[in-house]
Design a protein around this motif. Structure first.
Motif, PDB file in Angstrom:
ATOM      1  N   LEU A 153     -17.647  45.451 -22.602  1.00 42.96           N
ATOM      2  CA  LEU A 153     -17.400  45.826 -20.836  1.00 42.96           C
ATOM      3  C   LEU A 153     -17.187  45.717 -19.949  1.00 42.96           C
ATOM      4  CD1 LEU A 153     -19.474  48.942 -22.069  1.00 42.96           C
ATOM      5  CD2 LEU A 153     -16.873  49.268 -22.645  1.00 42.96           C
ATOM      6  N   LYS A 154     -16.538  45.930 -19.228  1.00 39.09           N
ATOM      7  CA  LYS A 154     -16.827  45.368 -17.790  1.00 39.09           C
ATOM      8  C   LYS A 154     -17.002  46.832 -16.820  1.00 39.09           C
ATOM      9  CE  LYS A 154     -14.443  43.604 -13.218  1.00 39.09           C
ATOM     10  NZ  LYS A 154     -13.358  42.681 -13.179  1.00 39.09           N
ATOM     11  N   ILE A 155     -18.401  46.421 -16.524  1.00 42.08           N
ATOM     12  CA  ILE A 155     -18.984  47.182 -15.148  1.00 42.08           C
ATOM     13  C   ILE A 155     -19.230  47.172 -13.827  1.00 42.08           C
ATOM     14  CG2 ILE A 155     -21.127  48.035 -14.978  1.00 42.08           C
ATOM     15  CD1 ILE A 155     -20.166  48.516 -17.759  1.00 42.08           C
ATOM     16  N   LYS A 156     -18.847  47.975 -13.255  1.00 42.27           N
ATOM     17  CA  LYS A 156     -18.166  47.638 -11.401  1.00 42.27           C
ATOM     18  C   LYS A 156     -20.288  48.043 -11.281  1.00 42.27           C
ATOM     19  CE  LYS A 156     -14.159  47.131 -10.538  1.00 42.27           C
ATOM     20  NZ  LYS A 156     -13.373  45.613  -9.549  1.00 42.27           N
ATOM     21  N   ALA A 157     -21.011  46.523 -10.367  1.00 44.10           N
ATOM     22  CA  ALA A 157     -22.035  47.270 -10.761  1.00 44.10           C
ATOM     23  C   ALA A 157     -21.908  46.690  -8.373  1.00 44.10           C
ATOM     24  CB  ALA A 157     -23.658  45.445 -10.555  1.00 44.10           C
ATOM     25  N   VAL A 179     -19.791  42.003 -15.884  1.00 47.66           N
ATOM     26  CA  VAL A 179     -20.329  42.673 -14.480  1.00 47.66           C
ATOM     27  C   VAL A 179     -19.922  42.160 -13.385  1.00 47.66           C
ATOM     28  CG1 VAL A 179     -22.200  43.373 -12.589  1.00 47.66           C
ATOM     29  CG2 VAL A 179     -22.939  43.102 -15.317  1.00 47.66           C
ATOM     30  N   ASP A 180     -18.648  43.024 -12.341  1.00 49.05           N
ATOM     31  CA  ASP A 180     -18.192  42.523 -10.903  1.00 49.05           C
ATOM     32  C   ASP A 180     -19.372  43.464  -9.937  1.00 49.05           C
ATOM     33  OD1 ASP A 180     -17.097  42.186  -9.081  1.00 49.05           O
ATOM     34  OD2 ASP A 180     -14.691  42.639 -10.075  1.00 49.05           O
ATOM     35  N   VAL A 181     -19.888  42.683  -9.295  1.00 50.09           N
ATOM     36  CA  VAL A 181     -20.335  42.872  -8.350  1.00 50.09           C
ATOM     37  C   VAL A 181     -20.029  43.246  -6.292  1.00 50.09           C
ATOM     38  CG1 VAL A 181     -22.618  43.119  -6.689  1.00 50.09           C
ATOM     39  CG2 VAL A 181     -22.401  41.213  -8.937  1.00 50.09           C
ATOM     40  N   ASN A 182     -18.149  42.647  -6.442  1.00 50.36           N
ATOM     41  CA  ASN A 182     -17.431  42.889  -5.088  1.00 50.36           C
ATOM     42  C   ASN A 182     -18.157  42.333  -4.285  1.00 50.36           C
ATOM     43  OD1 ASN A 182     -16.070  45.577  -8.048  1.00 50.36           O
ATOM     44  ND2 ASN A 182     -14.707  44.123  -6.535  1.00 50.36           N
ATOM     45  N   GLN A 183     -19.149  41.211  -4.279  1.00 45.75           N
ATOM     46  CA  GLN A 183     -19.572  41.027  -2.568  1.00 45.75           C
ATOM     47  C   GLN A 183     -21.029  42.019  -2.303  1.00 45.75           C
ATOM     48  OE1 GLN A 183     -16.096  40.039   0.511  1.00 45.75           O
ATOM     49  NE2 GLN A 183     -14.864  41.288  -0.504  1.00 45.75           N
ATOM     50  N   VAL A 206     -20.495  36.991 -14.503  1.00 50.41           N
ATOM     51  CA  VAL A 206     -20.689  37.647 -12.627  1.00 50.41           C
ATOM     52  C   VAL A 206     -19.955  37.963 -11.929  1.00 50.41           C
ATOM     53  CG1 VAL A 206     -22.143  38.182 -11.226  1.00 50.41           C
ATOM     54  CG2 VAL A 206     -23.164  38.379 -13.337  1.00 50.41           C
ATOM     55  N   GLU A 207     -18.696  38.880 -11.440  1.00 45.83           N
ATOM     56  CA  GLU A 207     -17.974  38.462 -10.988  1.00 45.83           C
ATOM     57  C   GLU A 207     -17.861  38.549  -9.386  1.00 45.83           C
ATOM     58  OE1 GLU A 207     -13.108  40.373 -10.540  1.00 45.83           O
ATOM     59  OE2 GLU A 207     -14.820  40.252 -12.768  1.00 45.83           O
ATOM     60  N   GLN A 208     -17.700  37.814  -8.570  1.00 48.39           N
ATOM     61  CA  GLN A 208     -18.189  38.189  -7.033  1.00 48.39           C
ATOM     62  C   GLN A 208     -19.405  38.548  -6.666  1.00 48.39           C
ATOM     63  OE1 GLN A 208     -15.431  36.479  -4.746  1.00 48.39           O
ATOM     64  NE2 GLN A 208     -16.653  36.696  -3.122  1.00 48.39           N
ATOM     65  N   ALA A 231     -14.918  33.835  -9.192  1.00 46.34           N
ATOM     66  CA  ALA A 231     -14.554  34.174  -7.432  1.00 46.34           C
ATOM     67  C   ALA A 231     -13.395  34.867  -7.690  1.00 46.34           C
ATOM     68  CB  ALA A 231     -14.229  32.939  -7.281  1.00 46.34           C
ATOM     69  N   ASP A 232     -13.251  36.382  -6.953  1.00 49.77           N
ATOM     70  CA  ASP A 232     -12.902  37.366  -6.827  1.00 49.77           C
ATOM     71  C   ASP A 232     -12.076  37.493  -5.934  1.00 49.77           C
ATOM     72  OD1 ASP A 232     -10.638  39.278  -7.698  1.00 49.77           O
ATOM     73  OD2 ASP A 232     -12.023  40.796  -7.886  1.00 49.77           O
ATOM     74  N   GLU A 233     -12.065  38.082  -4.744  1.00 45.30           N
ATOM     75  CA  GLU A 233     -12.298  38.434  -3.836  1.00 45.30           C
ATOM     76  C   GLU A 233     -12.013  36.888  -2.492  1.00 45.30           C
ATOM     77  OE1 GLU A 233     -14.377  40.343  -5.095  1.00 45.30           O
ATOM     78  OE2 GLU A 233     -14.035  41.842  -4.620  1.00 45.30           O
ATOM     79  N   SER A 234     -13.065  35.902  -3.086  1.00 42.19           N
ATOM     80  CA  SER A 234     -12.920  34.489  -2.729  1.00 42.19           C
ATOM     81  C   SER A 234     -12.230  33.549  -3.064  1.00 42.19           C
ATOM     82  CB  SER A 234     -14.300  33.781  -2.789  1.00 42.19           C
ATOM     83  OG  SER A 234     -15.653  34.492  -2.524  1.00 42.19           O
ATOM     84  N   ILE A 251     -12.184  31.040 -11.508  1.00 46.41           N
ATOM     85  CA  ILE A 251     -11.527  31.642 -11.008  1.00 46.41           C
ATOM     86  C   ILE A 251     -10.540  33.128 -11.938  1.00 46.41           C
ATOM     87  CG2 ILE A 251     -11.360  30.607  -9.515  1.00 46.41           C
ATOM     88  CD1 ILE A 251      -8.734  30.150  -9.809  1.00 46.41           C
ATOM     89  N   ASN A 252     -10.917  34.520 -10.989  1.00 37.77           N
ATOM     90  CA  ASN A 252      -9.887  35.106 -11.023  1.00 37.77           C
ATOM     91  C   ASN A 252      -9.201  35.823 -10.998  1.00 37.77           C
ATOM     92  OD1 ASN A 252      -9.034  37.798 -12.731  1.00 37.77           O
ATOM     93  ND2 ASN A 252     -11.128  39.276 -11.907  1.00 37.77           N
ATOM     94  N   ILE A 253      -7.767  35.152 -11.605  1.00 39.73           N
ATOM     95  CA  ILE A 253      -6.375  35.504 -11.200  1.00 39.73           C
ATOM     96  C   ILE A 253      -6.231  37.082 -11.098  1.00 39.73           C
ATOM     97  CG2 ILE A 253      -4.125  34.052 -10.765  1.00 39.73           C
ATOM     98  CD1 ILE A 253      -5.561  31.561 -12.588  1.00 39.73           C
ATOM     99  N   LYS A 254      -5.080  37.071 -10.313  1.00 35.49           N
ATOM    100  CA  LYS A 254      -4.676  38.382  -9.816  1.00 35.49           C
ATOM    101  C   LYS A 254      -3.125  38.073  -9.077  1.00 35.49           C
ATOM    102  CE  LYS A 254      -8.833  41.134  -9.846  1.00 35.49           C
ATOM    103  NZ  LYS A 254     -10.191  41.731  -8.890  1.00 35.49           N
ATOM    104  N   LEU A 255      -1.742  38.414  -9.627  1.00 39.36           N
ATOM    105  CA  LEU A 255      -0.456  38.426  -9.372  1.00 39.36           C
ATOM    106  C   LEU A 255      -0.280  38.920  -8.340  1.00 39.36           C
ATOM    107  CD1 LEU A 255       1.257  39.761 -12.819  1.00 39.36           C
ATOM    108  CD2 LEU A 255       0.840  37.147 -11.713  1.00 39.36           C
TER     109      LEU A 255
HETATM  110 MG    MG Z   1     -13.068  42.032  -9.420  1.00 38.73          MG
END
Ligand code: MG
Length: 345
Positions: A153-157, A179-183, A206-208, A231-234, A251-255
């Motif tokens: 599971l990916k949790i938005k924290a 866990v994705d902290v989104n900055q 843990v993401e960003q 790193a996602d947003e970075s 790093i999290n790569i997104k198209l």
């Molecule tokens: Mg993210």
């Protein structure tokens, strides 16, 4: 070549919360490139944090349509993308839509899946995380139940009280968590405490955790982090990878960030060369875009390609989910089929 495009609102099954906002829809624009009766499909999902809008994207695609109208052959795609890039310094999502549509078209013309055109072959089914957005406790419990097929599971924290959130989730499941902290956090000592606490709770990455600009703090965190920090947003594009050197472990790569599968492939190779872990991610996009990204699954350490599972009006069919794994098909191009024949009318 004829480029057509259509704005579309993807509807979430449940309102989707992250640390900064909650939303019910995501604007996207579907793209079709036609060449002698063959169609390639792409998608520009408009991520607000990249500063792109539907209006900008449509204006960009309009310019791209005029450009493509004057180009004789869809192959080689790389030469066309070079020209597409000269149309705008931004519009990463619009560029991604064109790039993936060209790859889809090339595959269909040659009757081969993209993974064969690239020479690396079909990826085995691979586990993806299922994302649980920020919500009240009853809804979170319901979402965990609905995600019962998924093994991660990916949790938005980044909530007011992330420990309570994780403790609540642990009352319902012992599955590994991303866990994705989104900055969402700004104090490096707090970040480090949380990383240690998360590790005990079977969080695996843990993401960003911190805002984009906090690279010195992130270097300090990364040096002794007990968990991979991604790193996602970075990191949006290939050239951002050097900037975060030493500050993250992957790093999290997104198209939609990186302008499409052509650059995504380069980012995967470069990240691996730098010893960085690779996560394949997505915006809240349809199976049109996620099926393009899923072509690269065999190169990923972590996969987060569950977006089609979160939306209820996907006009495409592509990747499938089986027992928590993403499964590719054998269809040519990106393996996507348009279900709604009126989409481009
Ligand atoms: Mg993210």
């Amino acid at each position: 070549m004829i480029l057509s495009f259509k704005p579309y609102l993807l509807e979430f099954k449940h309102p989707f919360g992250v640390s900064s906002n909650t939303r019910t829809h995501t604007p996207t624009v579907f793209v079709r490139i036609e060449y002698s009766g063959v169609y390639g499909y792409g998608e520009a999902c408009i991520p607000k944090y990249l500063g792109e809008t539907t209006e900008d994207t449509l204006a960009f695609l309009d310019r791209a349509a005029r450009l493509l109208d004057g180009i004789e052959s869809p192959i080689p795609e790389s030469a066309i993308m070079k020209q597409v890039h000269t149309l705008s310094k931004v519009n990463n999502a619009g560029k991604a839509a064109i790039d993936m549509a060209l790859q889809d078209l090339a595959g269909k013309m040659l009757d081969e899946p993209y993974y064969n055109l690239m020479g690396f072959g079909k990826s085995a089914p691979a586990f993806t995380s299922a994302t649980i957005g920020i919500d009240d406790e009853a809804k979170v419990a319901q979402k965990i139940k609905e995600a019962s097929d998924f093994k991660i599971l990916k949790i938005k924290a980044g909530t007011k009280d992330d420990k309570s959130l994780i403790n609540f989730i642990r009352d319902h499941t012992d599955k590994p968590l991303y866990v994705d902290v989104n900055q969402g956090w700004t104090d490096k000592y707090f970040v480090m405490d949380m990383l240690h606490w998360f590790k005990e709770k079977n969080v695996v990455l843990v993401e960003q955790p911190m805002p984009i600009g906090h690279l010195n703090d992130m270097a300090w965190v990364n040096e002794s982090s007990p968990l991979p920090v991604i790193a996602d947003e970075s990191v949006k594009r290939l050239t951002d990878i050097n900037k975060i050197s030493g500050c993250f472990s992957g790093i999290n790569i997104k198209l939609m960030k990186c302008t499409g599968p052509t650059e995504a492939g380069k980012m995967i190779r470069f990240a691996k060369k730098k010893g960085l872990k690779v996560m394949l991610g997505c915006m809240a996009e349809s199976s049109c875009a996620t099926s393009s990204m899923a072509q690269f699954m065999q190169f990923a350490d972590f996969i987060d390609l569950d977006a089609p599972n979160l939306i209820k009006n996907d006009p495409f069919r592509g990747i499938k989910y089986e027992n928590g794994k993403v499964v590719l098909n054998d269809l040519p191009g990106n393996g996507v089929e348009l279900l709604d024949n009126n989409l481009f009318n």
